[in-house]
Design a protein around this motif. Structure first.
Motif, PDB file in Angstrom:
ATOM      1  N   ARG A  84     -76.097 -31.289  22.729  1.00 27.82           N
ATOM      2  CA  ARG A  84     -76.931 -31.295  23.969  1.00 27.82           C
ATOM      3  C   ARG A  84     -76.480 -30.443  25.333  1.00 27.82           C
ATOM      4  NH1 ARG A  84     -77.641 -33.961  28.863  1.00 27.82           N
ATOM      5  NH2 ARG A  84     -75.418 -34.535  28.950  1.00 27.82           N
ATOM      6  N   GLN A  88     -77.909 -27.059  26.947  1.00 39.62           N
ATOM      7  CA  GLN A  88     -78.062 -26.888  28.552  1.00 39.62           C
ATOM      8  C   GLN A  88     -77.257 -25.436  29.019  1.00 39.62           C
ATOM      9  OE1 GLN A  88     -76.428 -29.915  30.879  1.00 39.62           O
ATOM     10  NE2 GLN A  88     -78.134 -31.375  30.543  1.00 39.62           N
ATOM     11  N   ARG A  89     -76.182 -25.260  28.240  1.00 40.89           N
ATOM     12  CA  ARG A  89     -75.599 -23.830  28.730  1.00 40.89           C
ATOM     13  C   ARG A  89     -76.000 -22.646  28.426  1.00 40.89           C
ATOM     14  NH1 ARG A  89     -70.409 -26.799  27.449  1.00 40.89           N
ATOM     15  NH2 ARG A  89     -70.742 -26.302  25.356  1.00 40.89           N
ATOM     16  N   CYS A  91     -79.811 -22.415  27.545  1.00 40.95           N
ATOM     17  CA  CYS A  91     -80.990 -22.073  27.606  1.00 40.95           C
ATOM     18  C   CYS A  91     -81.505 -20.988  28.697  1.00 40.95           C
ATOM     19  CB  CYS A  91     -81.791 -23.386  27.900  1.00 40.95           C
ATOM     20  SG  CYS A  91     -81.702 -24.218  29.205  1.00 40.95           S
ATOM     21  N   ARG A 141     -85.461 -24.821  31.321  1.00 36.72           N
ATOM     22  CA  ARG A 141     -84.648 -25.894  30.915  1.00 36.72           C
ATOM     23  C   ARG A 141     -85.916 -27.091  30.299  1.00 36.72           C
ATOM     24  NH1 ARG A 141     -79.546 -25.990  32.120  1.00 36.72           N
ATOM     25  NH2 ARG A 141     -78.764 -24.795  33.395  1.00 36.72           N
ATOM     26  N   THR A 145     -85.886 -28.404  26.321  1.00 33.21           N
ATOM     27  CA  THR A 145     -85.563 -29.709  26.287  1.00 33.21           C
ATOM     28  C   THR A 145     -86.798 -30.687  26.059  1.00 33.21           C
ATOM     29  OG1 THR A 145     -85.514 -30.279  28.581  1.00 33.21           O
ATOM     30  CG2 THR A 145     -83.438 -29.729  28.023  1.00 33.21           C
ATOM     31  N   ASP A 155     -81.664 -34.289  34.364  1.00 29.07           N
ATOM     32  CA  ASP A 155     -80.874 -34.511  33.255  1.00 29.07           C
ATOM     33  C   ASP A 155     -79.415 -33.894  33.219  1.00 29.07           C
ATOM     34  OD1 ASP A 155     -81.403 -35.662  30.580  1.00 29.07           O
ATOM     35  OD2 ASP A 155     -80.972 -33.560  29.723  1.00 29.07           O
ATOM     36  N   GLN A 156     -79.471 -33.107  33.864  1.00 29.95           N
ATOM     37  CA  GLN A 156     -78.119 -32.456  34.450  1.00 29.95           C
ATOM     38  C   GLN A 156     -76.942 -33.170  34.686  1.00 29.95           C
ATOM     39  OE1 GLN A 156     -77.770 -27.816  35.367  1.00 29.95           O
ATOM     40  NE2 GLN A 156     -79.762 -28.882  36.499  1.00 29.95           N
TER      41      GLN A 156
END
Lengths: 498, 498
Positions: A84, A88-89, A91, A141, A145, A155-156
């Motif tokens: 996950r 995030q890192r 995308c 993002r 996601t 979400d972060q």
């Protein structure tokens, strides 16, 4: 095995995180002023190295291969959380990251100069750039996601929380608070008239305040073999779970700010110290985001420390450390009257627990419109004022420095962060309620300074679960229900009789 | 440009060095005990990452390409120093590095347990392993550098110094000291009989000793915007040039240990703070090895602080900070009698400036034989004793814990390090002599607490030269002659009339 490769990678990433956490705490606590440039260079180089290592393309293959390996349940959870974070890192295209970093840095630097002067005109165009890049980021993002754009930002900071869950909760809370606040203020006015606040008989020397704070921290369960308390300009809880660096600041005219700072941060510290020690280099054993972290500090500060039972135990402690003559004739009610004052104000960070959520809801609503492109930077002063008038009856049109310019978050490009503060307050009240069902004599225990059973419940239900599931899942498992604002509302009604 | 690639690489390596330096100082000063495991993991991961980045094979190509680029003189010096370090880092096969690290770690761990019990039997076989690997290492380093094997080890701690230079110097010094020491001791005995030491009128509270130390540091030129003073179990000077972390420790019965620790470390700190600020991420702008660093601390401690003029200035400072009644009737001679006591003893780290070189020369001679395979671990207790008998008249056969087991260096695999201590003492005396030729009233200035001209000489001749040349070259340029023990000998004869 690819899991083994990921394990080695996590050890390296963890070592850098450890270094950055201690360097960051040192910077705020100990560093002489001339060390700043070299420290900033070192921290940014470490962050860049860590990002490069953590987002290398071949990691995608390792994740995919590891997913087909024979994993224990704990390894599976760790792999999911790592994947996950990897998504995030990775995308955002490198070019957007560069533009975003440059834009936020320029805007934040300008903000530091422009805010004291209330110079909105200068800030507005740079802030508009930041907002537009945040929209672009949110879109990417969201695509990565499957979440809505603003949800993908939330979400972060608070994994798993969404507008679908938050909107009705904040809406109910807003409607309660706007009607409750005027009544509570009126009732407080009457109480203060009937029973005037006893003046604080300072000065309270820093060393005595520190000894008081240390005694309270220890009783609350802080482990001094794995942490320490220092002084900094803004209180914080930093460091790493095995070496927590906590700070507060002292005012010799009043012990309240220093002690409350200490105990709020103790709540954060207990969470960190209670995280799993095994496989601590895997990200699923880190604390679960901003909202859950704030629920732990507010559990201590709002649910425990500002309560009547706490002061039944702590009033004698005050007298012991600060001098009994200073509290001659004081009752628990006299202390409570000091620590639970409510007041309408312009500034979020100065707000009490009743007005704070209104500051947050305002920002949450504006952020939705900013990210949704229904609002631009130029609209903020008026939009801000409209909501401040509605929620708190305060006009901010002439006070832009203490209006939409007051927080660093937006200039720094942080959108989706604000709701965490109030989600934390709501979860703290909900956790208290669930804990009290298991420990029915919790209040009585607090009045004796016995926090062990309460901490046991928190360790079992919150701390040990770390990042093993989403925030809503952990909350549901711990309390038996989804996020429910009724507990916070009941808490306020009990504490501030209106 | 390849130089640009090396520049970027050096920035990254420097960022990691910065982190490790601050983490190391924090560990000794602030870290709670439970933080040790996580800190050790972080530091060793950072060191491994740094080594991997700094010794990658493609760097050899960058160096070669950069050598053919159009460089400024400063860039040429930087490239040469970087290339020298790169050869040092890459001349050992990975397998030897692994065996050496494992062997030294095992031996050092055993040493920590065995030393208090004087258990030589257990230590000997592990130490023999360490010695054999050091011989292997010395051979490989010799092949890579063209130096003699033991010189190649010395070169790591004191670049450019060799046995060819050190042997005659140490030989002359040994012959002087073995005849001087008995006479100096006899003369001291007579002085103490004629003028008994005045008892120290303690206790001296830590806070007052600290204020005294800070005042003396500031006067000596320590820059508190780029450094601070704390407490640790062993005094050290760590951190980075823009953020020096210095420590001392205090004994409330005597201010001498705390103050001398502070001022010795101030000598190291002034060197660090005086290094070039431009291109500080390139290794030629770091301090020039162990011997030169020790010359800077001993310049302050031995040449300045233990001198008569210093106490003409500092005795009133003592009285001001520690209370004038404690020094009622004291003369400068009374303080000097306390700070310049000489005494024969078994332990190097407790030795005074007269006996210290004999401890070092003993180790230097034994190391040559150990690396030259003329001596093995099993021979050490007897060989040690023979030299201690000859140099200091002390028998150590029954005192192995305070004999060849007393230092961590050999168990940790550090050979070639010991001579630095005494080379530093010799260079400090030689630098003083050269400085005094340029600043003829240096002693008088010190008696007024004026250190500016002395520091200017040191900045111009030592600090600003950083690692721009070898130790012998910098010494020659600063003093106009190669290493010459006469200055140190004259210094001792003047200070300790025999």
């Amino acid at each position: 095995m690819s899991l083994e490769k990921l394990d080695q990678l996590n050890r390296k990433l963890h070592a850098i995180s450890h270094a950055m956490a201690i360097l960051g705490a040192d910077e705020a606590i100990h560093m002489p002023p001339g060390g700043g440039k070299g420290r900033a260079d070192s921290l940014s180089a470490l962050a860049a190295m860590q990002h490069e290592m953590a987002s290398a393309p071949h990691i995608a293959d390792w994740i995919e291969e590891a997913e087909n390996e024979d994993l224990t349940p704990d390894q599976t959870i760790g792999l999911e959380e790592f994947a996950r974070l990897y998504r995030q890192r990775t995308c955002l295209p490198a070019d957007l990251v560069r533009r975003k970093t440059a834009s936020a840095m320029a805007c934040e630097q300008l903000w530091r100069q422009a805010r004291p002067e209330g110079d909105w005109k200068s800030l507005q165009p740079l802030l508009q750039d930041v907002i537009e890049l945040a929209r672009e980021e949110a879109g990417l993002r969201a695509a990565a996601t499957g979440l809505a754009p603003y949800d993908a930002l939330i979400d972060q900071y608070d994994p798993g929380s969404t507008m679908a869950e938050i909107d009705p909760v904040f809406s109910r809370l807003k409607s309660f608070l706007t009607s409750f606040l005027p009544r509570a203020l009126e009732a407080q006015k009457k109480r203060h008239a009937d029973h005037p606040l006893k003046p604080l008989a300072g000065p309270f020397p820093v060393e005595k305040q520190r000894a008081l704070g240390l005694a309270a921290m220890e009783q609350l369960g802080f482990d001094f073999t794995h942490g320490r308390l220092d002084i900094s300009h803004h209180p914080f809880c930093g460091g790493v779970p095995t070496d927590v660096r906590m700070t507060t600041r002292y005012d010799t005219d009043s012990f309240i700010q220093g002690l409350m700072g200490t105990l709020h941060e103790t709540g954060h510290a207990l969470y960190e110290q209670g995280l799993p020690r095994q496989q601590a280099h895997w990200p699923h054993n880190l604390a679960r985001g901003m909202a859950m972290h704030e629920s732990q500090s507010l559990f201590v500060e709002m649910q425990i420390v500002r309560s009547r039972p706490f002061w039944q135990w702590a009033l004698p402690l005050l007298a012991r450390h600060l001098g009994s003559s200073a509290f001659e004739g004081w009752s628990v009610e006299d202390v409570l009257a000091h620590v639970n004052i409510i007041e309408k104000g312009y500034i979020r960070v100065d707000a009490d627990e009743v007005t704070y959520p209104l500051h947050v809801i305002l920002r949450y609503e504006l952020e939705q419109d900013l990210i949704g492109a229904k609002l631009d930077a130029r609209d903020l002063p008026e939009a801000w004022n409209a909501k401040m008038e509605e929620y708190l009856g305060l006009n901010t049109l002439d006070k832009v420095a203490d209006g939409p310019m007051q927080d660093v978050h937006w200039p720094a490009g942080l959108f989706g962060y604000f709701p965490s503060y109030t989600l934390g307050a709501l979860m703290a009240a909900q956790q208290w309620n669930a804990m009290e069902r298991k420990v029915p004599d919790a209040a009585e225990r607090i009045s004796r300074g016995d926090f062990a059973a309460i901490n046991d419940w928190r360790r079992d239900n919150i701390w040990s679960r770390a990042s093993h599931a989403t925030t809503p899942r952990i909350l549901q498992d711990a309390t038996g229900e989804p996020l429910n604002p009724d507990h916070f509302i009941a808490h306020l009604e009990k504490r501030y009789p209106a």
